[in-house]
Design an enzyme around this catalytic site. Structure first.
Site, PDB file in Angstrom:
ATOM      1  N   PRO A  13      -3.410  -8.707  -5.655  1.00 48.34           N
ATOM      2  CA  PRO A  13      -4.410  -8.907  -4.615  1.00 48.34           C
ATOM      3  C   PRO A  13      -4.999  -7.616  -4.068  1.00 48.34           C
ATOM      4  CG  PRO A  13      -2.476 -10.248  -4.180  1.00 48.34           C
ATOM      5  CD  PRO A  13      -2.159  -9.405  -5.379  1.00 48.34           C
ATOM      6  N   ASN A  14      -6.306  -7.669  -3.876  1.00 44.72           N
ATOM      7  CA  ASN A  14      -7.102  -6.614  -3.228  1.00 44.72           C
ATOM      8  C   ASN A  14      -7.306  -5.367  -4.083  1.00 44.72           C
ATOM      9  OD1 ASN A  14      -7.539  -8.011  -0.703  1.00 44.72           O
ATOM     10  ND2 ASN A  14      -5.348  -7.740  -0.364  1.00 44.72           N
ATOM     11  N   ARG A  21     -11.742   0.262  -0.647  1.00 43.29           N
ATOM     12  CA  ARG A  21     -10.572  -0.131   0.147  1.00 43.29           C
ATOM     13  C   ARG A  21      -9.779   1.107   0.582  1.00 43.29           C
ATOM     14  NH1 ARG A  21      -5.038  -2.889  -2.186  1.00 43.29           N
ATOM     15  NH2 ARG A  21      -4.095  -3.184  -0.138  1.00 43.29           N
ATOM     16  N   TYR A  26      -5.896   4.896  -1.095  1.00 45.14           N
ATOM     17  CA  TYR A  26      -5.915   4.444  -2.483  1.00 45.14           C
ATOM     18  C   TYR A  26      -6.847   5.236  -3.397  1.00 45.14           C
ATOM     19  CZ  TYR A  26      -3.349   0.538  -0.485  1.00 45.14           C
ATOM     20  OH  TYR A  26      -2.403  -0.221   0.163  1.00 45.14           O
ATOM     21  N   ASN A  77       1.003  -3.561 -10.952  1.00 43.19           N
ATOM     22  CA  ASN A  77       0.791  -3.208  -9.556  1.00 43.19           C
ATOM     23  C   ASN A  77       0.539  -4.531  -8.848  1.00 43.19           C
ATOM     24  OD1 ASN A  77       0.080  -2.410  -7.035  1.00 43.19           O
ATOM     25  ND2 ASN A  77      -1.394  -0.846  -7.684  1.00 43.19           N
ATOM     26  N   ALA A  80       0.300  -6.365  -2.415  1.00 37.66           N
ATOM     27  CA  ALA A  80       1.154  -6.839  -1.320  1.00 37.66           C
ATOM     28  C   ALA A  80       2.196  -7.861  -1.791  1.00 37.66           C
ATOM     29  CB  ALA A  80       0.285  -7.441  -0.222  1.00 37.66           C
ATOM     30  N   GLU A 101       6.958  -1.119 -12.729  1.00 38.29           N
ATOM     31  CA  GLU A 101       6.347  -1.420 -11.423  1.00 38.29           C
ATOM     32  C   GLU A 101       5.565  -0.186 -10.981  1.00 38.29           C
ATOM     33  OE1 GLU A 101       9.093  -2.489  -8.265  1.00 38.29           O
ATOM     34  OE2 GLU A 101       7.583  -2.007  -6.735  1.00 38.29           O
ATOM     35  N   HIS A 103       2.636   1.604  -8.154  1.00 37.56           N
ATOM     36  CA  HIS A 103       1.836   1.604  -6.919  1.00 37.56           C
ATOM     37  C   HIS A 103       1.044   2.893  -6.845  1.00 37.56           C
ATOM     38  CE1 HIS A 103       4.115  -1.828  -5.598  1.00 37.56           C
ATOM     39  NE2 HIS A 103       5.195  -1.184  -5.983  1.00 37.56           N
ATOM     40  N   ARG A 110       5.194   4.830   3.801  1.00 39.33           N
ATOM     41  CA  ARG A 110       4.293   3.989   4.602  1.00 39.33           C
ATOM     42  C   ARG A 110       5.116   3.064   5.520  1.00 39.33           C
ATOM     43  NH1 ARG A 110      -0.142   1.463   0.903  1.00 39.33           N
ATOM     44  NH2 ARG A 110      -1.064   1.101   2.971  1.00 39.33           N
TER      45      ARG A 110
HETATM   46  C1  DQA Z   1      -0.021  -0.985  -3.452  1.00 38.87           C
HETATM   47  C2  DQA Z   1       0.926  -0.848  -2.253  1.00 38.87           C
HETATM   48  C3  DQA Z   1       1.107  -2.175  -1.542  1.00 38.87           C
HETATM   49  O1  DQA Z   1       1.966  -2.017  -0.418  1.00 38.87           O
HETATM   50  C4  DQA Z   1      -0.216  -2.703  -1.049  1.00 38.87           C
HETATM   51  O2  DQA Z   1      -0.063  -3.971  -0.456  1.00 38.87           O
HETATM   52  C5  DQA Z   1      -1.245  -2.751  -2.132  1.00 38.87           C
HETATM   53  C6  DQA Z   1      -1.341  -1.624  -3.057  1.00 38.87           C
HETATM   54  C7  DQA Z   1      -0.342   0.372  -4.074  1.00 38.87           C
HETATM   55  O3  DQA Z   1      -0.850   0.397  -5.185  1.00 38.87           O
HETATM   56  O4  DQA Z   1      -0.130   1.421  -3.433  1.00 38.87           O
HETATM   57  O5  DQA Z   1      -2.050  -3.677  -2.212  1.00 38.87           O
HETATM   58  O6  DQA Z   1       0.622  -1.769  -4.434  1.00 38.87           O
END
Ligand code: DQA
Length: 149
Positions: A13-14, A21, A26, A77, A80, A101, A103, A110
């Site tokens: 998501p997102n 964003r 990011y 990735n 959330a 995994e 990020h 954070r």
């Molecule tokens: C994320 C870190 C997550 O906590 C966050 O909700 C994201 C992006 C990252 O790539 O840093 O959507 O996965």
């Protein structure tokens, strides 16, 4: 020669909003930029990539299940959903292949709620905090894991 190994790169998501964003967290690269960089890197490593994004937990679960049929590794990735999803953990736990995994941000630097990953127990390893470079590093890791098998 055997077919090149295929890597499924999943974005949750997102992550379709990268570029607009919270760029201070990011970065300025879009997901399309990262997709293109992954394809270039994969070619250099002799891999193929299938790069996808979904805002839907259900769709991500389905894609992870389908990875058993033709994919050799998964980079995820989960956005959330990393911090909430037992369903993603269960789906990833079915896979018998390298799972990375990933990020963009350093989730440990954070908010407290980002320090917990539900999916980490199913991962071969975790890469975080390197921005878009993390995708490049994840492909290097996959390549090493697959060639050292
Ligand atoms: C994320 C870190 C997550 O906590 C966050 O909700 C994201 C992006 C990252 O790539 O840093 O959507 O996965």
């Amino acid at each position: 020669m055997a077919d090149p190994a295929s890597v499924l790169i999943l974005n949750g998501p997102n992550l379709n909003m990268l570029g607009v964003r919270e760029p201070e967290i990011y970065g300025h690269e879009t997901l399309a930029d990262i997709d293109a960089a992954c394809k270039q890197k994969a070619t250099a490593l002799g891999l193929t990539v299938d790069f996808r994004q979904s805002n839907s937990e259900a769709e991500l679960v389905t894609w992870i299940q389908q990875a058993r049929d033709g994919q050799d590794a998964v980079v995820i990735n989960a956005g959330a959903l990393t911090h909430t999803s037992v369903a993603l953990l269960d789906a990833l736990s079915i896979l018998e292949m390298p799972v990375i995994e990933l990020h963009l941000s350093n989730i440990y630097a954070r908010e407290d709620f980002r320090h917990r990953s539900f999916i980490a127990p199913a991962a071969s390893g975790v890469i975080c905090g390197f921005g878009a470079l993390g995708y490049d590093l994840a492909l290097d890791a996959v390549h090493r894991l697959l060639t050292e098998e």
